[in-house]
Design a protein around this motif. Structure first.
Motif, PDB file in Angstrom:
ATOM      1  N   SER A  38       0.834  -1.203   0.000  1.00  0.00           N
ATOM      2  CA  SER A  38       0.000   0.000   0.000  1.00  0.00           C
ATOM      3  C   SER A  38       0.870   1.255   0.000  1.00  0.00           C
ATOM      4  CB  SER A  38      -0.898  -0.024   1.237  1.00  0.00           C
ATOM      5  OG  SER A  38      -1.825   1.005   1.136  1.00  0.00           O
ATOM      6  N   GLY A  39       0.498   2.224  -0.806  1.00  0.00           N
ATOM      7  CA  GLY A  39       1.225   3.486  -0.829  1.00  0.00           C
ATOM      8  C   GLY A  39       2.459   3.488  -1.705  1.00  0.00           C
ATOM      9  N   GLY A  41       2.577   3.603  -4.922  1.00  0.00           N
ATOM     10  CA  GLY A  41       2.428   4.399  -6.138  1.00  0.00           C
ATOM     11  C   GLY A  41       1.749   3.686  -7.292  1.00  0.00           C
ATOM     12  N   LYS A  42       1.062   2.590  -7.030  1.00  0.00           N
ATOM     13  CA  LYS A  42       0.381   1.866  -8.110  1.00  0.00           C
ATOM     14  C   LYS A  42      -0.715   2.721  -8.731  1.00  0.00           C
ATOM     15  CE  LYS A  42      -1.049  -1.362  -5.288  1.00  0.00           C
ATOM     16  NZ  LYS A  42      -0.479  -1.019  -3.976  1.00  0.00           N
ATOM     17  N   GLU A 159      -7.756  -1.694  -8.729  1.00  0.00           N
ATOM     18  CA  GLU A 159      -8.332  -2.567  -7.700  1.00  0.00           C
ATOM     19  C   GLU A 159      -9.832  -2.728  -7.882  1.00  0.00           C
ATOM     20  OE1 GLU A 159      -6.904  -2.231  -3.820  1.00  0.00           O
ATOM     21  OE2 GLU A 159      -5.170  -1.016  -4.361  1.00  0.00           O
ATOM     22  N   HIS A 192      -3.573  -5.506  -4.877  1.00  0.00           N
ATOM     23  CA  HIS A 192      -2.555  -6.042  -3.997  1.00  0.00           C
ATOM     24  C   HIS A 192      -2.913  -7.452  -3.572  1.00  0.00           C
ATOM     25  CE1 HIS A 192      -4.369  -2.796  -1.247  1.00  0.00           C
ATOM     26  NE2 HIS A 192      -5.102  -3.859  -1.134  1.00  0.00           N
TER      27      HIS A 192
HETATM   28  N1  LIG Z   1      -2.731  14.031  -4.447  1.00  0.00           N
HETATM   29  C1  LIG Z   1      -1.684  13.631  -3.705  1.00  0.00           C
HETATM   30  N2  LIG Z   1      -0.944  14.534  -3.018  1.00  0.00           N
HETATM   31  C2  LIG Z   1       0.116  14.158  -2.283  1.00  0.00           C
HETATM   32  N3  LIG Z   1       0.526  12.885  -2.162  1.00  0.00           N
HETATM   33  C3  LIG Z   1      -0.167  11.933  -2.813  1.00  0.00           C
HETATM   34  C4  LIG Z   1      -1.310  12.257  -3.612  1.00  0.00           C
HETATM   35  N4  LIG Z   1      -1.791  11.116  -4.142  1.00  0.00           N
HETATM   36  C5  LIG Z   1      -0.997  10.123  -3.685  1.00  0.00           C
HETATM   37  N5  LIG Z   1      -0.014  10.616  -2.893  1.00  0.00           N
HETATM   38  C6  LIG Z   1       1.045   9.835  -2.251  1.00  0.00           C
HETATM   39  O1  LIG Z   1       1.639   9.032  -3.233  1.00  0.00           O
HETATM   40  C7  LIG Z   1       1.983   7.768  -2.716  1.00  0.00           C
HETATM   41  C8  LIG Z   1       1.433   6.686  -3.621  1.00  0.00           C
HETATM   42  O2  LIG Z   1       0.025   6.718  -3.584  1.00  0.00           O
HETATM   43  P1  LIG Z   1      -0.858   5.707  -4.406  1.00  0.00           P
HETATM   44  O3  LIG Z   1      -2.267   6.101  -4.213  1.00  0.00           O
HETATM   45  O4  LIG Z   1      -0.359   5.635  -5.790  1.00  0.00           O
HETATM   46  O5  LIG Z   1      -0.568   4.345  -3.647  1.00  0.00           O
HETATM   47  P2  LIG Z   1      -1.114   2.891  -4.018  1.00  0.00           P
HETATM   48  O6  LIG Z   1       0.079   2.083  -4.382  1.00  0.00           O
HETATM   49  O7  LIG Z   1      -2.208   2.972  -4.986  1.00  0.00           O
HETATM   50  O8  LIG Z   1      -1.627   2.409  -2.608  1.00  0.00           O
HETATM   51  P3  LIG Z   1      -2.944   1.528  -2.283  1.00  0.00           P
HETATM   52  O9  LIG Z   1      -2.562   0.128  -2.538  1.00  0.00           O
HETATM   53  O10 LIG Z   1      -3.141   1.782  -0.820  1.00  0.00           O
HETATM   54  O11 LIG Z   1      -4.056   2.025  -3.132  1.00  0.00           O
HETATM   55  C9  LIG Z   1       1.431   7.715  -1.311  1.00  0.00           C
HETATM   56  O12 LIG Z   1       2.517   7.875  -0.419  1.00  0.00           O
HETATM   57  C10 LIG Z   1       0.506   8.873  -1.226  1.00  0.00           C
HETATM   58  O13 LIG Z   1       0.528   9.437   0.052  1.00  0.00           O
END
Ligand SMILES: Nc1ncnc2c1ncn2[C@@H]1O[C@H](COP(=O)(O)OP(=O)(O)OP(=O)(O)O)[C@@H](O)[C@H]1O
Ligand SMILES: [Mg+2]
Lengths: 334, 288
Positions: A38-39, A41-42, A159, A192
């Motif tokens: 999680s988090g 950047g996907k 997802e 995930h």
């Molecule tokens: N609009 C935004 N402003 C600032 N930071 C952001 C923004 N969008 C996402 N982030 C940051 O970018 C990083 C990646 O976020 P992302 O949503 O791509 O994660 P993810 O891999 O999709 O996670 P998940 O599996 O929980 O959905 C995270 O650390 C998040 O806090």
């Protein structure tokens, strides 16, 4: 056609760099899955490809054409959101027809395509209902229907199944795979869920903190994880990672062995330990073995009928041919 | 409220409020009805007994009645159109991330906290005064003859003042509605090829429809009875005499309680027709 190339793409929110320079090519017709914790950047990566976020630097090419500053609607991609994002005040039919109306197709063509999508996805029974009157699985289907009528160059899924219950998820997983086989369109799928990644993908992209850790087919990642992170991430339950003297005996810093590659028996193996928790799944049993002298708990998969119980002393035999050896830098050794 | 038990429990728990409200409204209502059938001139002989429907007939046949109904509808309609349209625009604007958002929001809400009498006085003396008003200065700056707003453009002036008071209410309700819109829906629409204007038309506006009906319903009920704004500015002259104002004049200026009460009963009937009408729209809208 839907060949997507990312060339040194980066993305920062303010001064936080979420995606460091990243190169990736997704071939036409390929089912690519992005996985990662999680988090990592996907979603951000997917949204960059969709055009819903601007990239900070680098270039995105779709079918060889620079799409970096092309608005989302003109990239020819369709996205299915985790929350489905159906338009609540429109009937299912209107929802599916919406992109076609926006493209100003004539009514006969719109009707033809909506009927087509409805029959592919079995939507006919509730085509005149509002999204609020549908179950989660049905909404998901409508969202997919809205994506396929546009006949996009590629589908993006973020997802899409995570709001569904387990049984429905298995069903929808098969339906999406089926759809991919039939349409032969590029699909990028964020999840995930291990099982979704392994079963659906032609190609898995493992991400960590915006970095690509490894790209490959599901079996490649399973057989030859490039580093400790991928080794620990792919496979369920996790690979056992053993360090210390036992690893040195095998000439490496960390020794990886998957639970399914360890034989458990009453006696006779090189390792031994005491059974802790056992998880009975019916077909398989997972034993968590303590006190092996290998400095951590070892997870072992055995047949469902193997009947050791808590506190039994057992002996373990790892399969030497499928051991993974990692160096001190975390990378796989030869 | 799914089961029989929960329905009757709900009824029981609502009973005190309903009884209190009924008593609260029934007493004045009965008194109004009572007086409307009597000839009651406090300064000219007092209560002079029953007159049947005489008051009712006189109220509607008076030359002031239909113009008053028209003035009421024009003011209510004008204010509704202005507040809803500007309210939607302002709500969208305030929803955008911008510098100083908190302060701007407070400023936009502020007019709602000003008492109607005060705001009407401020408008009358500071803006619309033909000699010293701000508008007069602006007009003169451009070389135009200052308008004497409250007599030459009395209706638009009153609509302007009342709209200014009610715009914050509309904006506030619509802003909360806009904030509840799932941003993924807009993104989906964007991917589906809808430009901004079409996103507004096909996604935002339908999402706001419920809030808009609620704004219209609540405002109509309050706007039907505006009084202070007219009392302070035109005093009912220049065609701004609404039904409420006409009733006030009948009771206090003509000292005819019976006639005024009959007008009050008409006003109740009118308000109920409007309410019924709006309830049906809202009911239909709240269903889905
Ligand atoms: N609009 C935004 N402003 C600032 N930071 C952001 C923004 N969008 C996402 N982030 C940051 O970018 C990083 C990646 O976020 P992302 O949503 O791509 O994660 P993810 O891999 O999709 O996670 P998940 O599996 O929980 O959905 C995270 O650390 C998040 O806090
Ligand atoms: Mg995500």
């Amino acid at each position: 056609m839907g060949r997507i190339t990312l060339d040194k793409v980066t993305k920062s929110f303010g001064d936080v760099e979420v995606i460091p320079p990243l190169d990736l090519t997704i071939e036409d017709g390929e089912f690519t899955v992005f996985v990662g914790p999680s988090g990592c950047g996907k979603s951000t990566l997917l949204r960059l490809i969709a055009g819903l976020e601007d990239i900070t630097s680098g270039q995105i090419r779709i079918d060889g054409n620079d799409a970096t500053s092309v608005p989302p609607a003109r990239r020819g991609l369709a996205m299915v959101f985790q929350s489905y994002a159906l338009y609540p005040h429109m009937s299912v039919r209107k929802n599916i027809a919406f992109p076609l109306r926006m493209a100003k197709l004539d009514q006969a063509e719109i009707d033809r395509r909506v009927e087509g999508a409805a029959s592919v996805l079995n939507l006919a029974d509730y085509i005149d209902r509002k999204p609020g009157q549908l179950s989660g699985g049905q909404r998901q289907r409508v969202a997919i229907g809205r994506a396929i009528v546009r006949e996009p160059a590629a589908f993006l899924f973020d997802e899409p199944l995570s709001n569904l219950d387990a049984a429905l998820r298995v069903g929808m997983r098969l339906e999406i795979s089926e759809l991919h086989k039939r349409l032969e369109t590029t699909m990028i799928y964020v999840t995930h869920d291990q099982v979704e990644a392994m079963t659906m993908a032609d190609k898995i992209v493992v991400l960590r903190a915006g970095h690509i850790e490894q790209v490959g087919s599901p079996l490649e990642l399973y057989r030859t994880p490039r580093n400790l992170f991928v080794a620990g991430f792919i496979g369920s339950p996790r690979m056992n990672l053993i360090s210390g003297p036992e690893a040195e005996k095998h000439g490496c810093h960390t020794l990886g062995i998957r639970p399914e590659h360890i034989e458990v028996s009453a006696e006779g193996g090189p390792w031994s330990g005491v059974v802790g928790v056992s998880e009975h799944l019916g077909s398989d049993t997972f034993f968590h073995i303590h006190d092996t002298g290998l400095d951590e708990t070892i997870t072992v998969r055995a047949d469902g009928e193997v009947g050791f119980s808590h506190g039994d002393r057992v002996s373990l035999t790892p399969r030497e041919d499928v051991m993974h050896r990692f160096g001190a830098d975390g990378l796989r050794m030869a | 409220m799914a089961t029989k038990a929960s329905r009757s429990a709900a009824r029981l728990m609502m009973a005190p409020a309903v009884i209190l409200l009924l008593g609260w409204m029934l007493v004045p209502l009965t008194m109004t009805l009572w007086f409307s059938f009597r000839r009651y001139l406090p300064l000219r002989g007092g209560d002079q007994g029953w007159t049947g429907f005489d008051n009712y007939v006189r109220f509607v046949t008076s030359s002031a009645f239909w113009p008053a109904v028209q003035a009421t509808l024009v003011i209510v309609g004008g204010v509704l159109i202005i507040t809803v349209c500007l309210g939607v625009l302002l709500a969208i604007l305030l929803d955008q991330p911008m510098w100083g958002q908190g302060i701007v929001r407070v400023l936009v809400i502020a007019p709602f906290f000003v008492m109607p009498t005060v705001s009407a006085l401020v408008w009358k003396n500071m803006f619309m005064d033909p000699v010293n008003g701000l508008f007069a200065h602006v007009w003169r700056f451009f070389g135009a003859e200052p308008l004497s707003w409250l007599s030459e453009a009395s209706m638009p002036s009153i609509i302007l003042i009342v709209s200014w008071q009610w715009l914050p209410f509309a904006t506030l309700i619509l802003l909360t509605a806009i904030q509840s819109l799932d941003s993924e829906q807009l993104e989906a629409a964007e991917m589906d090829g809808a430009p901004k204007l079409k996103q507004f038309w096909f996604i935002i506006l339908p999402h706001l429809s419920r809030a808009i009906t609620i704004v219209i319903l609540i405002q109509t009920i309050f706007l039907l009875s505006i009084f202070a704004e007219i009392f302070v500015t035109t005093g009912g002259a220049f065609g701004t005499r609404t039904l409420t104002y006409l009733i006030f004049q009948r009771v206090l200026e003509s000292q005819n309680v019976g006639l005024g009460s009959a007008g009050g009963v008409y006003a109740i009937i009118l308000a109920n027709i409007v309410a019924l009408f709006l309830m049906r729209i809202v009911g239909k809208n709240l269903d889905n």
